[in-house]
Write a protein that holds these residues in place. Structure first.
Motif, mmCIF file in Angstrom:
data_model
loop_
_atom_site.group_PDB
_atom_site.id
_atom_site.type_symbol
_atom_site.label_atom_id
_atom_site.label_comp_id
_atom_site.label_asym_id
_atom_site.label_seq_id
_atom_site.Cartn_x
_atom_site.Cartn_y
_atom_site.Cartn_z
ATOM 1 N N SER A 616 -11.375 3.185 20.016
ATOM 2 C CA SER A 616 -9.998 3.744 20.746
ATOM 3 C C SER A 616 -9.573 3.008 20.748
ATOM 4 C CB SER A 616 -10.405 4.728 22.106
ATOM 5 O OG SER A 616 -9.226 5.242 23.053
ATOM 6 N N ASN A 617 -7.765 3.380 20.886
ATOM 7 C CA ASN A 617 -6.925 2.665 21.312
ATOM 8 C C ASN A 617 -6.225 2.329 23.142
ATOM 9 O OD1 ASN A 617 -5.932 2.477 19.100
ATOM 10 N ND2 ASN A 617 -4.499 4.219 19.550
ATOM 11 N N ILE A 618 -7.603 2.839 23.421
ATOM 12 C CA ILE A 618 -7.768 2.632 24.874
ATOM 13 C C ILE A 618 -8.953 2.009 24.836
ATOM 14 C CG2 ILE A 618 -7.898 3.863 27.314
ATOM 15 C CD1 ILE A 618 -6.843 6.246 26.338
ATOM 16 N N SER A 619 -9.030 0.754 25.594
ATOM 17 C CA SER A 619 -10.605 -0.103 26.547
ATOM 18 C C SER A 619 -11.657 1.144 26.579
ATOM 19 C CB SER A 619 -9.911 -0.898 27.046
ATOM 20 O OG SER A 619 -11.058 -2.315 27.320
ATOM 21 N N ALA A 620 -12.185 0.607 26.495
ATOM 22 C CA ALA A 620 -13.763 1.198 27.754
ATOM 23 C C ALA A 620 -13.425 0.749 29.181
ATOM 24 C CB ALA A 620 -14.801 1.270 26.723
#
Length: 792
Positions: A616-620
């Protein structure tokens, strides 16, 4: 004869009444049998005489069988009148049809005291007395039920003539008298006479013909007969509150009569069918008719099948939809699919907990005789194409770990520690391709199914059950053919070396996850191989996390239902934590196998169903503030991107933290895994690959459609039985629930930890994601997928 009626004369009224009732007596037999014989003849000269009663005018009842004196006189009068008409027509021009219509349809105006009929709704008309105006156009009326209401002029369907100051309290008596005079069969007689003369009539004119009077009651009765008739007369024109009717053509009447007979027959059949349904509903559960008994008689079968497809929202045509709707209406039920489902359950056609998705998704639960025969032949012959090319690994201790009720065992594990301290692992996978060849009948059947389907109530295997369980599955203590993937791990958990070989193994233990977890906790010295497997799993997990893998372990519910066709079947609930040591161990070994096969395919340029999933573009790291476990996993799942496939080379699987991945460990239950086996096995034998990359892509596209349907079926079925489990719990029971996320304000998505099902509830102030609260069940309706919980 005046122009007001066919049978009016200048004679004394009793003669007029005699003539009227002579030909149009309500008790006379129907004329339809005579229409063919007398269609082109005059009614008075051709119809046989029948008995009559003339109490109104003082005559007694008698029967005549030849032309009476009166009839002879009438015939002569008819000739004279016809002659006069011809002469009059010759002297002066007749008015046009429009002028005749206008003359007959007199514009009536509403005023206080008039008795009128108005349309209450599309299905109902009422009599009412006009009280007073209501605005410029509307009128206040008092209807036959004593209800005062305002009506529009467009609602008025008839104004009863000859009444100027009617008392609304007399409407009931008026209606009762009218019902006594209504006999639709006399319309046929009037139709015959008027058809011959091609005459149009108003309700008042028809009253003179059939009753011998245009009084209020008789006129209203004629209006009712004409307005309700759909056979003999139709409306030519309407003006004000009066309509002009004309007789229909003979051909049209005959066709309408045929339709009426068909309709009456259908209504009778429907009545009988409804009686069958009511009888079945009233029976005890154990005594209800079997499903097959509804299929014996064609008429019953057609209706029950219409109800079934209506229940499934799968009507093939309007006729099925109309049939089902009429049945539900006759039963006093709503015309909805859920009403049809409940009705079929009530009569015993469906079991109480019927899985409608099996029908809706057209799931194949049985095998054809041809497929079963092919499976039996394979078991009888049991040829092994790789018999001379199998490595003997029977010296290894082999652990097969799965759920306690697993039917298809297609993977097992072995481990040892090398002298240099490194760990060597074996992932043994069942080898169905040593029996099933590409493009064979069993292969085509497996591709059509795409996957085995595991429901709480039943398992529908991808291969015929006997072949899958006996010929393909790994079995404890028996020599089993397998494809063994051996891997040597580096100290950091990465792959140092690997090999893929055909093998012979002898599974040592068949363990459940619970048993394996218990053995790990006991840390027994004699089960050192199991400890090594657990150590390797942890090493691999840490290595994958360093590569960017996301941990999505959560609570995984599983349900087994015994005797699902019973009204109250037995339900056994299992709630498994995917992060427990045994489940983590198996999961890591399967992922490791997938990485090895992808690497093997890449090194040898093998077309395989490579699977990837972009990160995802959102970091874990954005969710690091959430507690580990279900809450963090739920947050990760919300941001995950869709999986992708490539059939020529490996693609990155960001969620697993791998450079490439191929599903390989379930060839008995997943067709995509079987395709990978076909390709790898052919390469090991030195043969050309059975499928090109393009062929794999086309097959995978088809298979994935079936897999999506199967997953939806499994998910829906699991949720249904979870809700059924909750429905049976005591209302006071409290459940632990974890807040997964907030939807809006204090409305939160919860995970019931003891059940593994999600729900939505309003939580108290100050709660945050990851907090655990106590809830009770307010409502649980599995059929409607309703679950309502409340914080306590």
């Amino acid at each position: 004869m005046s122009g007001g009626g066919l049978l009016r004369t200048a004679c004394h009224p009793p003669l007029s009444g005699f003539l009227s009732l002579r030909f149009f007596h309500p008790r006379r037999r129907r004329i339809s049998a005579l229409c063919g014989r007398h269609r082109n003849l005059g009614l008075a000269s051709s119809l046989p005489s029948l008995g009559f009663r003339l109490d109104r005018y003082g005559f007694s009842e008698r029967s005549c069988y030849v032309h009476s004196l009166v009839e002879s006189v009438m015939e002569e009068l008819a000739v004279i009148r016809a002659t006069r008409r011809i002469r009059a027509t010759a002297k002066v021009g007749l008015p046009s049809s429009k002028e005749l219509f206008d003359a007959k349809l007199e514009k009536k105006t509403l005023q206080k005291g008039l008795l009128l009929e108005f349309r209450k709704d599309s299905q109902k008309t009422l009599l009412a007395v006009v009280q007073k105006p209501d605005g410029k156009k509307n009128w206040i009326v008092c209807d036959q039920n004593g209800v005062i209401c305002s009506i529009k002029p467009q609602q008025v369907t008839y104004v009863v003539p000859g009444i100027e100051d009617f008392d609304h309290t007399d409407i009931s008596e008026f209606v009762q008298k009218a019902q006594g005079l209504l006999d639709p069969s006399i319309l046929e007689c009037a139709w015959i006479e008027l058809s011959e003369n091609k005459r149009t009539v108003t309700a008042e004119e028809l009253a003179e013909i059939i009753y011998g009077s245009q009084e209020s009651l008789e006129s209203y009765c004629s209006h009712l007969l004409l307005s309700r008739d759909d056979i003999y007369f139709n409306v030519v024109e309407s003006k004000g509150y009066c309509s002009l009717y004309e007789p229909r053509p003979s051909i049209q009447v005959e066709e309408l009569l045929k339709r009426k007979l068909v309709k009456e027959s259908s209504e009778k059949e429907l009545e009988e069918f409804v009686h069958l349904l009511l009888s079945a509903k009233a029976m005890p559960s154990r005594s209800k008719p079997s499903k097959s008994s509804w299929m014996i008689e064609d008429k019953v079968k057609r209706r029950i099948e219409s109800l079934e497809v209506y229940a499934l929202d799968a009507c093939k045509n309007d006729e099925q939809r109309k049939t089902a709707g009429s049945i539900l209406k006759a039963m006093g039920l709503m015309k909805t699919s859920s009403a049809a489902v409940n009705l079929l359950i009530d009569i015993g056609y469906f079991p109480v907990h019927v899985n409608l998705d099996l029908f809706k998704f057209n799931i194949h639960t049985e095998y054809s005789e041809e497929v079963l025969s092919a499976a039996e032949n394979l078991l009888a012959v049991s040829n092994d194409l790789d018999e001379g090319n199998r490595k003997d690994l029977t010296f290894l201790k082999v652990y097969a770990i799965d759920v306690d009720d697993a039917d298809e065992l297609d993977d097992a594990l072995s481990a040892t520690r090398l002298p240099d301290g490194r760990i060597k692992l074996w992932i043994h996978v069942a080898d169905p391709t040593c029996l099933v060849a590409p493009h064979s009948i069993l292969d085509r059947e497996a591709m059509r199914r795409g996957t085995s389907i595991f429901l709480p109530t039943a398992t529908y295997p991808m291969f015929p059950e006997k072949l899958a369980m006996e010929g393909m599955s790994l079995q404890q203590g028996k020599l089993c053919r397998a494809v063994s993937v051996s891997v040597t791990l580096s100290q950091d958990g990465s792959i140092a070396d690997f090999a893929i070989e055909n093998s012979i193994i002898r599974p040592t233990y068949m363990l459940t996850y619970e048993n394996a977890t218990e053995l790990l906790h006991l840390n027994l010295e004699e089960e050192g191989e199991l400890r090594i497997l657990s150590e390797a799993a942890l090493l691999r997990f840490q290595w994958r996390c360093e590569q960017g893998a996301i941990d999505t372990a959560t609570i995984d519910p599983r349900i087994k239902v015994a005797k699902p066709d019973d009204p109250e079947p037995s339900i056994t609930l299992y709630v498994e934590d995917q992060s427990n040591p045994a489940m983590r161990l198996v999961s890591e070994m399967m992922i490791l196998c997938g990485e090895v096969v992808a690497t093997f395919g890449s090194c040898n340029n093998i077309s395989l169903p490579y699977r990837g999933q972009p990160q995802s573009n959102i970091s874990a790291s954005a969710f690091s503030h959430l507690p580990e476990g279900p809450a963090r996993s739920a947050a990760y799942l919300k941001i995950m991107r869709a999986a992708e496939m490539n059939f020529r080379k490996p693609i990155s699987h960001g969620v697993l933290g791998l450079p490439g991945y191929v599903q390989f460990t379930s060839p008995i239950r997943r067709y995509i895994d079987l395709l990978a086996h076909y390709q790898v096995k052919a390469f090991i034998r030195g043969e050309s690959l059975p499928f090109s990359a393009g062929e794999l892509e086309g097959m995978a596209c088809l298979v994935n459609m079936h897999v999506r349907v199967a997953k939806r079926l499994q998910s829906n079925s699991l949720r249904y039985w979870l809700l059924e489990y909750l429905r049976r719990q005591e209302r006071e029971r409290k459940f632990s629930a974890m807040i997964l996320r907030f939807i809006k304000d204090r409305t939160a998505a919860l995970l019931l930890m003891e059940v593994g099902v999600q729900a939505i509830a309003i939580v108290s102030d100050g709660k945050k994601v990851g907090d655990e609260i106590k809830v009770t069940i307010d409502e649980a309706h599995p059929r409607d997928d309703v679950l309502s919980v409340r914080e306590v």
